[in-house]
Design a protein around this motif. Structure first.
Motif, PDB file in Angstrom:
ATOM      1  N   GLY A  24       0.728  -0.937  -0.023  1.00  0.00           N
ATOM      2  CA  GLY A  24      -0.191  -0.068  -0.039  1.00  0.00           C
ATOM      3  C   GLY A  24       0.867   1.292  -0.170  1.00  0.00           C
ATOM      4  N   GLN A  25       0.126   2.358  -0.185  1.00  0.00           N
ATOM      5  CA  GLN A  25       0.853   3.508  -0.197  1.00  0.00           C
ATOM      6  C   GLN A  25       1.733   4.001   0.734  1.00  0.00           C
ATOM      7  N   THR A  26       1.292   3.865   1.930  1.00  0.00           N
ATOM      8  CA  THR A  26       2.029   4.430   3.075  1.00  0.00           C
ATOM      9  C   THR A  26       3.130   3.487   3.253  1.00  0.00           C
ATOM     10  N   GLN A  27       2.993   2.317   3.058  1.00  0.00           N
ATOM     11  CA  GLN A  27       4.209   1.309   3.350  1.00  0.00           C
ATOM     12  C   GLN A  27       5.288   1.638   2.082  1.00  0.00           C
ATOM     13  N   ARG A  28       4.570   2.123   0.796  1.00  0.00           N
ATOM     14  CA  ARG A  28       5.624   2.245  -0.244  1.00  0.00           C
ATOM     15  C   ARG A  28       6.467   3.546   0.051  1.00  0.00           C
ATOM     16  N   GLU A  29       5.965   4.398   0.600  1.00  0.00           N
ATOM     17  CA  GLU A  29       6.485   5.672   0.935  1.00  0.00           C
ATOM     18  C   GLU A  29       7.607   5.240   1.844  1.00  0.00           C
ATOM     19  N   ASP A  30       7.253   4.517   2.755  1.00  0.00           N
ATOM     20  CA  ASP A  30       8.185   4.207   3.850  1.00  0.00           C
ATOM     21  C   ASP A  30       9.469   3.323   3.189  1.00  0.00           C
ATOM     22  N   ILE A  31       9.190   2.411   2.267  1.00  0.00           N
ATOM     23  CA  ILE A  31      10.095   1.843   1.528  1.00  0.00           C
ATOM     24  C   ILE A  31      11.044   2.535   0.659  1.00  0.00           C
ATOM     25  N   HIS A  32      10.280   3.637  -0.182  1.00  0.00           N
ATOM     26  CA  HIS A  32      11.065   4.530  -1.042  1.00  0.00           C
ATOM     27  C   HIS A  32      12.247   5.456  -0.033  1.00  0.00           C
ATOM     28  N   ALA A  33      11.642   5.794   1.159  1.00  0.00           N
ATOM     29  CA  ALA A  33      12.542   6.623   2.108  1.00  0.00           C
ATOM     30  C   ALA A  33      13.541   5.760   2.545  1.00  0.00           C
ATOM     31  N   LYS A  34      13.493   4.655   2.908  1.00  0.00           N
ATOM     32  CA  LYS A  34      14.596   3.624   3.113  1.00  0.00           C
ATOM     33  C   LYS A  34      15.733   3.475   2.078  1.00  0.00           C
ATOM     34  N   LEU A  35      15.059   3.149   0.976  1.00  0.00           N
ATOM     35  CA  LEU A  35      15.763   2.829  -0.395  1.00  0.00           C
ATOM     36  C   LEU A  35      16.705   3.921  -0.617  1.00  0.00           C
ATOM     37  N   HIS A  36      15.907   5.122  -0.769  1.00  0.00           N
ATOM     38  CA  HIS A  36      16.658   6.501  -1.255  1.00  0.00           C
ATOM     39  C   HIS A  36      17.623   6.920  -0.159  1.00  0.00           C
ATOM     40  N   SER A  37      17.575   6.636   0.997  1.00  0.00           N
ATOM     41  CA  SER A  37      18.545   7.062   2.033  1.00  0.00           C
ATOM     42  C   SER A  37      19.887   6.128   1.747  1.00  0.00           C
ATOM     43  N   TYR A  38      19.488   4.898   1.533  1.00  0.00           N
ATOM     44  CA  TYR A  38      20.692   3.980   1.178  1.00  0.00           C
ATOM     45  C   TYR A  38      21.319   4.250  -0.063  1.00  0.00           C
ATOM     46  N   THR A  39      20.491   4.792  -1.088  1.00  0.00           N
ATOM     47  CA  THR A  39      21.295   4.943  -2.529  1.00  0.00           C
ATOM     48  C   THR A  39      21.875   6.358  -2.448  1.00  0.00           C
ATOM     49  N   ASP A  40      21.057   7.125  -1.874  1.00  0.00           N
ATOM     50  CA  ASP A  40      21.936   8.665  -1.690  1.00  0.00           C
ATOM     51  C   ASP A  40      23.336   8.517  -0.998  1.00  0.00           C
ATOM     52  N   GLN A  41      23.287   7.709   0.194  1.00  0.00           N
ATOM     53  CA  GLN A  41      24.437   7.672   0.942  1.00  0.00           C
ATOM     54  C   GLN A  41      25.531   7.209   0.069  1.00  0.00           C
ATOM     55  N   PHE A  42      25.140   5.947  -0.431  1.00  0.00           N
ATOM     56  CA  PHE A  42      26.009   5.453  -1.712  1.00  0.00           C
ATOM     57  C   PHE A  42      26.753   6.386  -2.561  1.00  0.00           C
ATOM     58  N   LEU A  43      25.644   7.164  -3.313  1.00  0.00           N
ATOM     59  CA  LEU A  43      26.047   8.101  -4.339  1.00  0.00           C
ATOM     60  C   LEU A  43      26.803   9.164  -3.719  1.00  0.00           C
ATOM     61  N   ASN A  44      26.426   9.716  -2.494  1.00  0.00           N
ATOM     62  CA  ASN A  44      27.266  10.984  -1.913  1.00  0.00           C
ATOM     63  C   ASN A  44      28.577  10.526  -1.626  1.00  0.00           C
ATOM     64  N   ASN A  45      28.859   9.214  -1.039  1.00  0.00           N
ATOM     65  CA  ASN A  45      30.423   8.964  -0.759  1.00  0.00           C
ATOM     66  C   ASN A  45      30.785   8.437  -1.437  1.00  0.00           C
ATOM     67  N   LEU A  46      30.328   7.840  -2.718  1.00  0.00           N
ATOM     68  CA  LEU A  46      31.176   7.473  -3.804  1.00  0.00           C
ATOM     69  C   LEU A  46      32.543   7.632  -4.358  1.00  0.00           C
ATOM     70  N   SER A  47      32.667   9.103  -4.246  1.00  0.00           N
ATOM     71  CA  SER A  47      34.094   9.586  -4.678  1.00  0.00           C
ATOM     72  C   SER A  47      35.071   9.347  -3.533  1.00  0.00           C
ATOM     73  N   GLU A  49      34.946   6.329  -1.663  1.00  0.00           N
ATOM     74  CA  GLU A  49      34.984   5.047  -1.375  1.00  0.00           C
ATOM     75  C   GLU A  49      35.894   4.459  -2.164  1.00  0.00           C
ATOM     76  N   LYS A  50      36.299   2.982  -1.879  1.00  0.00           N
ATOM     77  CA  LYS A  50      37.211   2.163  -2.663  1.00  0.00           C
ATOM     78  C   LYS A  50      36.457   1.877  -3.911  1.00  0.00           C
ATOM     79  N   ALA A  51      37.584   1.714  -5.144  1.00  0.00           N
ATOM     80  CA  ALA A  51      37.281   1.011  -6.286  1.00  0.00           C
ATOM     81  C   ALA A  51      37.367  -0.547  -6.278  1.00  0.00           C
ATOM     82  N   PHE A  52      37.999  -1.036  -5.406  1.00  0.00           N
ATOM     83  CA  PHE A  52      38.104  -2.519  -5.125  1.00  0.00           C
ATOM     84  C   PHE A  52      38.438  -2.838  -3.786  1.00  0.00           C
ATOM     85  N   TYR A  53      37.399  -3.830  -3.273  1.00  0.00           N
ATOM     86  CA  TYR A  53      37.392  -4.442  -2.007  1.00  0.00           C
ATOM     87  C   TYR A  53      38.204  -5.637  -1.941  1.00  0.00           C
ATOM     88  N   GLN A  54      39.595  -5.924  -1.570  1.00  0.00           N
ATOM     89  CA  GLN A  54      40.025  -7.122  -1.594  1.00  0.00           C
ATOM     90  C   GLN A  54      39.512  -8.036  -0.636  1.00  0.00           C
TER      91      GLN A  54
END
Ligand code: PLP
Length: 485
Positions: A24-47, A49-54
């Motif tokens: 449902g919509q409320t749960q979708r909004e929650d999911i979007h928020a959590k997902l975006h928080s993860y992907t935003d953090q990934f993209l914001n920190n990308l430069s 971050e390592k290019a290779f994790y051994q």
């Protein structure tokens, strides 16, 4: 027959239990928020971050956290597991510091295209099912066909990658030249030793492994020697063989070499061979003036493949085949079935299913169309130009450090190695690579040239800029100083 009341009661029970699948919509909004928080953090920190994790290479066998069970575990747990088990190991292919193999990067807007395609779930296999989706995909094929200089009745398919695109092309060639089992031992395929390994793989899968494979001699820069090709063909004809197909590369994987396409095209035409070009890596450099000049003659090919997940920086999962004569691609792949009869009267455009081994398919065109519509073509063109100049800059800088250099880059790849005074070249260059990998901020790969270990730099991520190249040069210099000490 079941009692109807009991049947309805059963339905009620299972219906209730399956409800979680419709969010449902409320749960979708929650999911979007959590997902975006993860992907935003990934993209914001990308430069940073390592290019290779051994990491991730320590243990064999399944990872318990990745196993699926009867009950769900909630998105936060899932994202934690994803982060720990997937993101903290191996190559960070989204990083601008990824200079190994053939990078691409994965533009964010393509993810939006994938999301939209998945949520709306249009059936992009058959024109009748989704005329708009098929027209959208065919528009992209049209654009790329014109980019490589095709006119008239060309056509193609959006594949999952270059390997499947090569397989589709070779299958079309086999069908067009009517190569049957009994013909194999007299049928000749000409290719360069530098061809990508998915080409011999496709030759095997398409049943052509028993053909005669002639490796065409190469020049000093690893390009097909067109004169030698013609000599081979003439010889083979004189010996009663059937020269069938020549496969050239527009950007080899090892060194980015572009075969002399116009000369090969001329020879193929004169002797009646199918001319296939693997432009998986290099094809989209047609957007640049330099690319158009080194790939002159690409339009002479009967079939060309490209990889938008390389040269257009899309996330993995998009290749492309274009065939000069659409009818030849159709003839090799079109099938009919009783249960498909409703679609027969609606074929204003050819369907992906008519030109590929697939039927149901992801609406994968949207991940390419949306970024092109959103940003326009210009920034893609600029990013490709930038990669060419970055590579030339890097080549010169690496040379100045004293490395022995492979050919000057025709595109955005070059090889190099340290020629050690004690002649122990392989081990010293392996030590440099290991040092770079241990550092991890930059990733490069290696290859064999004339059976010797070479380091290899490939610049194709849209996120690779001067900053990343300079970081690579700094790390390389530090590793060089270490091994020379
Ligand atoms: C990457 C590549 C391929 C294989 O394409 P995939 O998309 O990885 O399947 C084929 N040929 C060349 C020249 C390549 O660079």
């Amino acid at each position: 027959m079941h009692n109807l009341e009991e049947t309805k009661a059963k339905i009620e029970v299972f219906q209730q239990a399956s409800f979680p699948l419709e969010i449902g919509q409320t749960q979708r909004e929650d999911i979007h928020a959590k997902l975006h928080s993860y992907t935003d953090q990934f993209l914001n920190n990308l430069s940073e971050e390592k290019a290779f994790y051994q990491q991730g290479y320590e243990n064999r066998g399944p990872i318990p956290a990745l196993e699926v069970g009867e009950s769900g575990i909630g998105l936060p747990n899932i994202l934690n597991t994803y982060h720990e088990e997937v993101m903290q190991s191996g190559i960070n292919a989204a990083s601008g510091g990824h200079f190994g193999y053939i990078p691409g990067g994965g533009v964010f807007s393509a993810a939006i295209g994938d999301y939209l395609a998945a949520v709306t779930n249009r059936y992009a296999g058959i024109f009748y099912a989704a005329p708009g989706a098929i027209r959208l995909e065919n528009t992209l094929i049209n654009w790329v066909g014109k980019l490589i200089g095709y006119q008239g009745n060309f056509g193609g398919n959006l594949t999952t990658g270059g390997s499947i695109a090569n397989l589709t092309a070779i299958t079309a060639a086999r069908h067009a030249h009517k190569i049957k089992g009994k013909d194999l031992e007299k049928t000749v395929i000409y290719l360069s030793e530098q061809v990508h390994h998915c080409v011999p793989k496709a030759i095997r899968i398409s049943g052509l492994e028993e053909c005669i494979i002639h490796h065409i001699p190469l020049d000093a820069e690893f390009r097909i020697d067109a004169e030698k090709l013609e000599e081979l063909i003439i010889d083979d004809k004189a010996n009663g063989l059937n020269p069938f197909m020549v496969i050239a590369s527009a950007g080899t994987t090892d060194v980015g070499a572009v075969d002399p396409l116009a000369a090969i095209g001329q020879i193929a035409q004169e002797h009646g061979l199918w001319f296939h070009i693997d432009a998986a890596y290099g094809g989209f450099f047609m957007l640049t003036e330099h690319g158009r000049s080194v790939m002159k003659g690409i339009e002479m090919a009967d079939s060309v493949i490209l990889d938008p997940h390389k040269g257009l920086f899309l996330p993995y999962g998009l290749g492309m085949i274009i065939v000069k004569d659409l009818n030849k691609l159709l003839a090799a792949h079109t099938f009919e079935a009783n249960y498909m009869q409703d679609s027969k009267d609606f074929n204003l455009e050819y369907s992906p299913a008519d030109v590929s081994p697939e039927l149901s398919k992801h609406f994968r065109g949207l991940r390419m169309w949306l970024p092109l519509k959103l940003h326009g073509i210009a920034p893609f063109r600029a990013a490709l130009e930038e990669k060419l100049w970055l590579t030339r800059y890097c080549y010169q800088k690496v040379k100045e450090m004293g490395f022995e250099m492979g050919p000057y880059p025709q595109m955005s790849v070059f090889t190099f190695r340290l020629n050690a005074s004690d002649g122990n070249n392989d081990s010293i260059n392996k030590a440099i690579l290991k040092g770079i990998h241990t550092d991890g901020r930059i990733f490069i790969s290696s290859t064999q040239i004339h059976k010797q270990f070479h380091l290899r730099f490939a610049c194709l991520s849209f996120r690779s800029h001067l900053r990343e190249v300079d970081l690579f040069l700094e790390i390389l210099k530090a590793e060089l100083d270490k091994v020379l000490k």
